[in-house]
Design a protein around this motif. Structure first.
Motif, short mmCIF file in Angstrom:
data_model
loop_
_atom_site.label_atom_id
_atom_site.label_comp_id
_atom_site.label_asym_id
_atom_site.label_seq_id
_atom_site.Cartn_x
_atom_site.Cartn_y
_atom_site.Cartn_z
N GLY A 556 0.81 -1.21 0.00
CA GLY A 556 0.00 0.00 0.00
C GLY A 556 0.84 1.26 0.00
N GLN A 560 0.99 4.06 -2.88
CA GLN A 560 0.70 5.45 -2.55
C GLN A 560 1.81 6.36 -3.06
N TYR A 565 -3.56 5.96 -5.57
CA TYR A 565 -4.16 6.17 -4.26
C TYR A 565 -5.33 5.24 -3.96
N SER A 566 -6.17 4.98 -4.94
CA SER A 566 -7.35 4.13 -4.67
C SER A 566 -6.93 2.72 -4.30
N ARG A 569 -5.26 2.76 -0.84
CA ARG A 569 -6.21 2.90 0.25
C ARG A 569 -6.85 1.57 0.59
N ARG A 570 -7.26 0.82 -0.44
CA ARG A 570 -7.90 -0.48 -0.20
C ARG A 570 -6.97 -1.42 0.57
N GLU A 573 -6.34 -0.11 4.23
CA GLU A 573 -7.50 -0.38 5.09
C GLU A 573 -7.51 -1.83 5.53
N LEU A 597 -2.45 4.74 6.40
CA LEU A 597 -3.76 5.00 5.82
C LEU A 597 -4.07 6.50 5.84
N VAL A 600 -2.64 8.34 2.81
CA VAL A 600 -3.40 8.21 1.57
C VAL A 600 -4.64 9.11 1.62
N LEU A 601 -5.35 9.12 2.76
CA LEU A 601 -6.53 9.96 2.88
C LEU A 601 -6.17 11.43 2.72
N GLN A 604 -5.76 12.19 -0.84
CA GLN A 604 -7.05 12.22 -1.53
C GLN A 604 -7.92 13.42 -1.09
N ALA A 610 -8.08 11.85 7.89
CA ALA A 610 -6.64 11.67 8.10
C ALA A 610 -6.25 12.17 9.50
#
Length: 776
Positions: A556, A560, A565-566, A569-570, A573, A597, A600-601, A604, A610
């Protein structure tokens, strides 16, 4: 003088001999290289005598003839004697599709292309005769009543001694290059004193037997004997080989000792030519060595899963069909026009010929469609791989084709079987050998000793290669995706969870931790597909461990940093969820997942979420590690970044300063983490208007990073960018432009032109250049 000299290319020898035979049967006299040029003679002088001593020349026309630089002088000599063609001295006879050029088209040729024997003979004799002459009555078909043909057969007819057990596969597709290589290799061996077999090897179901069958049908006219020998076990091999003695009518055919019959057959082959033996499904080189004659002018093809043939045969590996050929096969076999689904299905079965045929047979017999089969295959893969025999050309299913190989591997080397189970949970191609070695401590005890001993490791690989279950090249292992599927589906739930977990732990041991650092990317990239596949298998059976969470986190963070990013994020998480389940809610490892995490938030734009994650991470680390731990500094720095983005500059400054103090004490004043805090604090001072203070911090951060990473690193680029922006505010535009251009060059090299950071710098640099032009 003799009537005809036959000029031909060696590729058309069968045609030349058939033509010569027909002419002599019709009482013409002929000179042909195959019959009249003897060993020890001078080829050039023989050719000169032939052209001089024969009244007329027949040129056997084909593409091979027209492309050869050696045949041109032969027909040119005849053409020179009769350039108008009135005397018929040069008679072209076309035996293959070709387009004569230059002077040859001026001479009308006798065309034998696409004619049966009777009409071909009538056309030949009618074309060569001068004046009117009634054709002779057609003789019996060459070889039809003889054990060994006493005269040349009409090209296209099969030899009388022929026992190929399969009909020709009308759907044979995509192996033209392999056939051409096989043919060229066999012909090239004719110049040697000994028979030189060719061993076609590859995975079960890859099409070795079908390739041999197609070769036999396609080139059967070149041989007087084509003999198929089942070679999977010594008894059958000896029996099939010895049975040729009956067809040859050898005196030893009724001998009580089979070895006597075998030696008689071998001796006959040694003394004769134009025969083809096919040893199908041979186990290894030693199993056929004693059946290969030491001499003779014949060809031998061996099919085997074993790739080791040094000293006995030249190896010719066969792999899966190219994707375009696999699609072509499916469309042809199913009479479908759905190219999109055909492509997806071909990829799903790894372009394995047996699997393609099995799918096509299922579609045909069930009256289904490719789309429906594909849907079933995705849901019930093993069941479909086990179902029904696909056709007479492929008597076994995909699953049963490999079952014997699996069992033999287990008998010979249990550790090899375990290694195969492990590899079934990685991506199918380019599995680095080193990850198994480096992850030895994560392996079951039964496999650890093998992984840590180079000789035992090579022994295990050798057994797997013997059955073509894997390929090894450049210290990387590859295996077919359907082999992996069959192995996995054969496991019960406990075994599946065990090996899925082992695979994750093994790849995690080699996957570097600091995947945000571009210096780790060359090591991460080849591991990424194997890590992703291994994790997908653990998800399927809900296997979770701290190593699983860690690997999710590493991938991840890597994604990132690459601005994906999508996907990042998955994965992050999932890492957090597993970390909380395996470590507890208040473990420092969970704080790490929260930070990752949160990053990444933040990228985004979800600053509130975050911030919540960073605050929770800070609370965990302060409670478990104390207020002065470097991990606390990471939490403070991340939280400060969010506060700055939300406009709380004073709050952010306080956090940045505290983080800087912690790392200067804990890590030293010249650590890259310190440079990161300096850069963030400098950016905040710049926003507050303290340009002088900001510039000093940026310069110090740049100095630290250049010492730590060299002058060419994204961390250095970030410092250059911030310092350049600062110089613009100080109206030092030229100096600023040079720094920003240098930053852009670094980002392009490491992140690529499509990365958001690169695009941002490019856009800003263009804007800067436009403003400089406006100012003059």
């Amino acid at each position: 003088m003799k009537d005809f000299f036959i000029s031909y290319n060696k590729a058309d020898r069968t045609w030349a001999e058939w033509i010569a035979w027909q002419l002599e049967e019709a009482d013409y006299s002929v000179v042909i290289q195959a019959w009249d040029f003897r060993p020890g003679g001078n080829f050039v002088l023989d050719m000169q005598d032939a052209t001089a001593d024969c009244e007329r020349t027949i040129a056997v026309l084909s593409d091979d003839y027209l492309k050869s630089k050696f045949t041109a002088p032969e027909w040119a000599a005849a053409f020179a004697q009769d350039p108008t063609g009135e005397k018929g001295i040069l008679l072209p006879v076309r035996v293959g599709e070709c387009e004569p050029k230059g002077l040859l088209p001026q001479i009308v040729y006798i065309d034998l292309v696409n004619r049966d024997e009777t009409t071909a003979k009538r056309a030949l004799l009618g074309g060569v005769k001068r004046g009117r002459k009634k054709p002779d009555e057609a003789p019996g078909f060459p070889g039809s009543s003889r054990t060994i043909a006493s005269k040349p057969r009409f090209p296209g007819s099969l030899p009388a001694i022929w026992n190929i057990p399969f009909l020709r596969n009308q759907n044979f597709t995509g192996r033209e290059d392999d056939l051409a290589e096989l043919r060229a290799s066999l012909i090239a061996g004719e110049t040697a004193a000994l028979v030189q077999p060719r061993a076609i090897h590859g995975l079960g179901g890859i099409g070795k037997t079908q390739l041999s069958v197609e070769y036999a049908y396609r080139h059967g006219t070149d041989y007087d004997i084509v003999w198929w020998i089942r070679s999977e076990d010594p008894v059958t091999l000896a029996s099939d080989y010895a049975s040729l003695a009956v067809k040859l009518e050898l005196p030893e055919k009724d001998a009580t000792e089979q070895r006597v019959i075998v030696e008689a057959v071998k001796e006959w082959l040694r003394q004769n030519r134009d025969w083809l033996l096919i040893f199908d499904n041979a186990e290894d080189a030693e199993s056929v060595r004693d059946y290969i004659p030491r001499g003779g002018m014949g060809h031998i093809i061996i099919t085997s899963r074993n790739p080791i043939w040094a000293g006995v045969a030249k190896s010719l590996p066969v792999t899966s069909l190219p994707l375009d050929k696999a699609i072509e096969f499916l469309l042809k076999r199913t009479e479908s026009k759905d190219e999109t689904t055909a492509k997806t299905l071909a990829e799903a079965v790894g372009c394995l010929p047996l699997a393609l045929e099995q799918a096509s047979a299922y579609i045909e017999t069930s009256g289904s469609t490719m789309a429906r089969y594909l849907d079933l295959f995705e849901k019930r893969q093993l069941e479909l791989l086990k179902r029904g025999k696909p056709s007479t050309e492929y008597p076994d299913t995909v699953a049963t084709t490999w079952s014997i190989s699996f069992q033999n591997v287990k008998k010979e080397n249990e550790e090899a079987a375990e290694m195969l189970r492990l590899c079934a949970f990685f991506a199918p191609d380019d599995i680095p050998v080193k990850i198994i070695v480096e992850g030895a401590e994560e392996l079951p005890k039964s496999l650890t000793a093998t992984a840590t001993d180079p000789i035992l490791f090579d022994d295990a690989l050798a057994v797997l290669r013997k059955y073509s279950l894997i390929e090894v090249e450049d210290e990387k292992i590859s295996l077919h995706r359907l082999v992996q599927a069959v192995i996995r589906h054969a496991m019960n739930e406990v075994e599946f969870k065990k090996w899925a977990g082992v695979a994750v732990h093994v790849v995690n041991a080699s996957f570097l931790r600091d995947t945000f650092d571009v210096r780790t990317w060359p090591s991460c990239l080849p591991l990424l597909p194997h890590a992703t596949v291994a994790l997908s298998h653990t998800e399927a059976v809900q296997f979770a461990s701290n190593n699983t969470a860690t690997l999710f986190s590493k991938i991840g963070v890597y994604l990132q940093t690459r601005a994906e990013y999508s996907q990042a994020r998955r994965l992050l998480e999932r890492a957090l969820a597993i970390g909380e389940a395996t470590l507890g809610l208040d473990h420092p490892g969970v704080a790490t997942h929260l930070n990752n995490l949160g990053n990444v938030l933040r990228e985004q734009g979800d600053l509130d979420s975050a911030k919540s994650l960073y605050e929770r991470a800070l609370a965990i680390d302060e409670a478990t590690l104390g207020p002065h731990d470097p991990d606390v500094a990471i939490d403070l720095n991340n939280l400060g970044d969010v506060l700055q983005s939300q406009g709380d500059l004073d709050g952010a400054k306080s956090l940045y300063e505290r983080a800087l103090t912690i790392d200067e004490v804990a890590l030293g004043p010249d650590h890259p983490y310190v440079a990161n805090h300096l850069n963030n604090l400098g950016d905040l001072l710049r926003e507050q208007g303290d340009l002088t203070g900001a510039k000093l911090l940026f310069e110090r951060a740049l100095s630290i990073n250049e010492s730590a990473f060299g002058s060419n690193h994204p961390n250095v680029a970030l410092n250059l960018w911030h310092l350049g922006y600062m110089l613009i505010l100080q109206n030092k535009v030229e100096d600023a432009k040079a720094l920003i251009e240098r930053a852009l060059q670094i980002y392009r090299e490491f992140l690529g032109d499509e990365h958001p950071t690169t695009k941002q710098i490019q856009a800003y640099l263009r804007l800067l250049e436009e403003k400089m032009k406006e100012r003059g």
